[in-house]
Design a protein around this motif. Structure first.
Motif, mmCIF file in Angstrom:
data_model
loop_
_atom_site.group_PDB
_atom_site.id
_atom_site.type_symbol
_atom_site.label_atom_id
_atom_site.label_comp_id
_atom_site.label_asym_id
_atom_site.label_seq_id
_atom_site.Cartn_x
_atom_site.Cartn_y
_atom_site.Cartn_z
ATOM 1 N N ALA A 20 36.020 46.171 26.957
ATOM 2 C CA ALA A 20 37.000 45.777 26.665
ATOM 3 C C ALA A 20 38.530 45.763 26.937
ATOM 4 C CB ALA A 20 36.868 45.655 24.781
ATOM 5 N N PHE A 21 38.488 47.354 27.000
ATOM 6 C CA PHE A 21 40.312 47.684 27.671
ATOM 7 C C PHE A 21 40.085 48.161 29.001
ATOM 8 C CE2 PHE A 21 42.092 51.712 29.405
ATOM 9 C CZ PHE A 21 42.751 51.630 29.092
ATOM 10 N N TYR A 22 39.031 47.821 30.285
ATOM 11 C CA TYR A 22 39.571 47.755 31.104
ATOM 12 C C TYR A 22 39.520 46.077 31.971
ATOM 13 C CZ TYR A 22 37.732 52.583 32.187
ATOM 14 O OH TYR A 22 38.079 53.746 31.588
ATOM 15 N N ALA A 23 39.348 44.976 30.740
ATOM 16 C CA ALA A 23 39.116 43.786 30.837
ATOM 17 C C ALA A 23 40.632 43.847 30.603
ATOM 18 C CB ALA A 23 38.591 42.865 30.203
ATOM 19 N N GLY A 24 41.128 44.490 29.489
ATOM 20 C CA GLY A 24 42.453 44.101 28.926
ATOM 21 C C GLY A 24 43.694 44.703 30.507
ATOM 22 N N VAL A 25 43.551 45.795 31.480
ATOM 23 C CA VAL A 25 44.859 46.359 32.556
ATOM 24 C C VAL A 25 43.857 45.703 33.410
ATOM 25 C CG1 VAL A 25 43.966 48.672 34.062
ATOM 26 C CG2 VAL A 25 43.455 49.013 31.380
ATOM 27 N N PHE A 26 42.706 45.075 34.037
ATOM 28 C CA PHE A 26 42.870 44.438 34.947
ATOM 29 C C PHE A 26 42.073 42.515 35.209
ATOM 30 C CE2 PHE A 26 41.086 48.843 35.649
ATOM 31 C CZ PHE A 26 42.266 49.317 36.132
ATOM 32 N N GLY A 27 41.977 42.254 33.834
ATOM 33 C CA GLY A 27 41.776 40.677 33.474
ATOM 34 C C GLY A 27 40.285 40.966 33.471
ATOM 35 N N GLY A 28 39.924 39.297 33.987
ATOM 36 C CA GLY A 28 38.397 39.050 33.603
ATOM 37 C C GLY A 28 37.617 39.187 32.702
ATOM 38 N N GLU A 29 36.248 38.725 32.435
ATOM 39 C CA GLU A 29 35.464 38.051 31.463
ATOM 40 C C GLU A 29 34.426 39.050 31.726
ATOM 41 O OE1 GLU A 29 36.103 36.925 28.617
ATOM 42 O OE2 GLU A 29 37.833 36.082 29.532
ATOM 43 N N PRO A 30 34.562 40.540 30.614
ATOM 44 C CA PRO A 30 33.069 41.021 30.208
ATOM 45 C C PRO A 30 31.851 40.259 30.344
ATOM 46 C CG PRO A 30 34.417 42.066 28.742
ATOM 47 C CD PRO A 30 35.352 40.824 29.069
ATOM 48 N N SER A 31 30.623 41.114 31.124
ATOM 49 C CA SER A 31 29.343 40.456 30.799
ATOM 50 C C SER A 31 28.522 41.703 30.167
ATOM 51 C CB SER A 31 29.447 40.365 31.849
ATOM 52 O OG SER A 31 27.678 39.716 32.550
ATOM 53 N N ILE A 32 27.645 41.521 29.011
ATOM 54 C CA ILE A 32 27.654 42.145 28.353
ATOM 55 C C ILE A 32 25.043 41.868 28.548
ATOM 56 C CG2 ILE A 32 27.491 43.546 25.934
ATOM 57 C CD1 ILE A 32 30.635 43.348 25.991
ATOM 58 N N MET A 33 24.616 43.321 28.525
ATOM 59 C CA MET A 33 23.005 43.250 28.228
ATOM 60 C C MET A 33 23.330 44.639 27.607
ATOM 61 S SD MET A 33 19.755 43.390 30.641
ATOM 62 C CE MET A 33 20.232 41.470 32.036
ATOM 63 N N THR A 34 22.824 44.889 26.318
ATOM 64 C CA THR A 34 21.952 45.492 25.367
ATOM 65 C C THR A 34 21.001 45.821 25.724
ATOM 66 O OG1 THR A 34 20.990 44.075 23.642
ATOM 67 C CG2 THR A 34 23.826 44.652 23.558
ATOM 68 N N PHE A 35 20.427 47.154 25.966
ATOM 69 C CA PHE A 35 18.960 47.335 25.461
ATOM 70 C C PHE A 35 18.402 46.644 24.602
ATOM 71 C CE2 PHE A 35 21.289 51.253 25.986
ATOM 72 C CZ PHE A 35 20.625 51.962 27.400
ATOM 73 N N GLY A 36 18.527 45.822 23.366
ATOM 74 C CA GLY A 36 17.601 45.342 22.639
ATOM 75 C C GLY A 36 17.309 43.591 23.935
ATOM 76 N N ASP A 37 18.620 42.978 24.558
ATOM 77 C CA ASP A 37 19.037 41.936 25.214
ATOM 78 C C ASP A 37 17.773 42.372 26.623
ATOM 79 O OD1 ASP A 37 20.772 41.085 23.896
ATOM 80 O OD2 ASP A 37 21.822 41.422 24.660
ATOM 81 N N TYR A 58 29.233 44.814 33.009
ATOM 82 C CA TYR A 58 29.883 44.097 34.207
ATOM 83 C C TYR A 58 31.196 43.712 33.774
ATOM 84 C CZ TYR A 58 30.417 42.192 38.724
ATOM 85 O OH TYR A 58 30.322 41.727 39.911
ATOM 86 N N LEU A 59 32.358 43.974 34.536
ATOM 87 C CA LEU A 59 33.565 43.179 35.402
ATOM 88 C C LEU A 59 33.603 42.665 36.231
ATOM 89 C CD1 LEU A 59 35.657 42.197 33.121
ATOM 90 C CD2 LEU A 59 36.496 44.717 33.376
ATOM 91 N N ALA A 60 33.870 41.824 36.754
ATOM 92 C CA ALA A 60 34.478 41.188 37.426
ATOM 93 C C ALA A 60 36.269 40.847 37.303
ATOM 94 C CB ALA A 60 34.030 40.242 38.579
ATOM 95 N N THR A 61 37.366 41.311 38.176
ATOM 96 C CA THR A 61 38.959 40.572 38.126
ATOM 97 C C THR A 61 38.619 40.103 38.982
ATOM 98 O OG1 THR A 61 39.373 42.812 38.815
ATOM 99 C CG2 THR A 61 38.822 43.573 37.687
ATOM 100 N N PRO A 62 40.047 39.297 38.612
ATOM 101 C CA PRO A 62 40.637 37.965 39.387
ATOM 102 C C PRO A 62 40.916 38.721 40.895
ATOM 103 C CG PRO A 62 41.837 38.035 36.922
ATOM 104 C CD PRO A 62 40.816 39.316 36.926
ATOM 105 N N HIS A 66 35.094 45.069 40.867
ATOM 106 C CA HIS A 66 34.317 45.076 39.238
ATOM 107 C C HIS A 66 34.132 46.307 39.479
ATOM 108 C CE1 HIS A 66 32.916 41.523 42.113
ATOM 109 N NE2 HIS A 66 33.377 42.423 42.956
ATOM 110 N N LEU A 67 33.281 46.044 38.339
ATOM 111 C CA LEU A 67 33.603 47.651 36.880
ATOM 112 C C LEU A 67 32.359 47.613 36.415
ATOM 113 C CD1 LEU A 67 35.282 50.200 36.588
ATOM 114 C CD2 LEU A 67 35.943 49.362 34.532
ATOM 115 N N MET A 68 31.082 49.072 36.323
ATOM 116 C CA MET A 68 30.182 48.784 35.572
ATOM 117 C C MET A 68 30.200 50.017 34.497
ATOM 118 S SD MET A 68 27.245 47.631 37.983
ATOM 119 C CE MET A 68 27.019 46.127 39.547
ATOM 120 N N VAL A 69 29.657 49.395 32.950
ATOM 121 C CA VAL A 69 29.716 50.583 32.592
ATOM 122 C C VAL A 69 27.924 50.383 30.701
ATOM 123 C CG1 VAL A 69 32.226 50.993 31.964
ATOM 124 C CG2 VAL A 69 30.801 48.800 30.376
#
Length: 142
Positions: A20-37, A58-62, A66-69
């Motif tokens: 969420a922080f990196y999306a605020g810095v660079f823009g873009g919409e995060p995509s999340i998959m949990t261990f449960g998912d 995963y975050l792809a920015t305008p 590309h950044l992954m966590v």
């Protein structure tokens, strides 16, 4: 699709917050998959807290970054930072200064963003998640 080289940051229990922080810095919409998912909840020992952790964020920015966590499961050893920094460089001073300012929130400034001996503006910081960043703003051609 062309090949992409991007950082993949392993964290301990705060990947959602970091994404969420990196999306605020660079823009873009995060995509999340949990261990449960992912179906790997059993690998988390059936613990609902572990199942809710991010297996792949995963975050792809305008700007084309590309950044992954990911959260490192409690059952695995985790070591943060120290052997890698992410470098942002270019000649768009406003854009890069904006990234620096946002990344600086809660960060430890190692080298302030200032005029470097080679003529560019350069700075180093460690963000609030323990990730090292270098920013180099290329000097305008004379």
């Amino acid at each position: 699709m062309a090949s992409i080289l991007n950082p993949y940051i392993s964290l301990r229990d705060n990947a959602r917050e970091a994404l969420a922080f990196y999306a605020g810095v660079f823009g873009g919409e995060p995509s999340i998959m949990t261990f449960g998912d992912s179906g790997f909840a059993a690998d988390a020992g059936g613990d609902p807290v572990e199942a809710a952790k991010i297996m792949h964020g995963y975050l792809a920015t305008p700007a084309g970054f590309h950044l992954m966590v990911a959260d490192t499961p409690a059952s695995m050893e985790h070591s943060s930072g120290g052997n890698i920094s992410i470098s942002l460089s270019g000649d768009d001073e406003a854009e890069l200064t904006g990234y620096w300012t946002k990344l600086s929130e809660g960060a430890t400034i190692v080298e302030p963003l200032t005029q470097a001996p080679w003529g560019d503006r350069f700075g180093i910081l460690t963000d609030s998640f323990g990730v090292g960043w270098m920013v180099n703003i290329t000097a305008a051609a004379a």
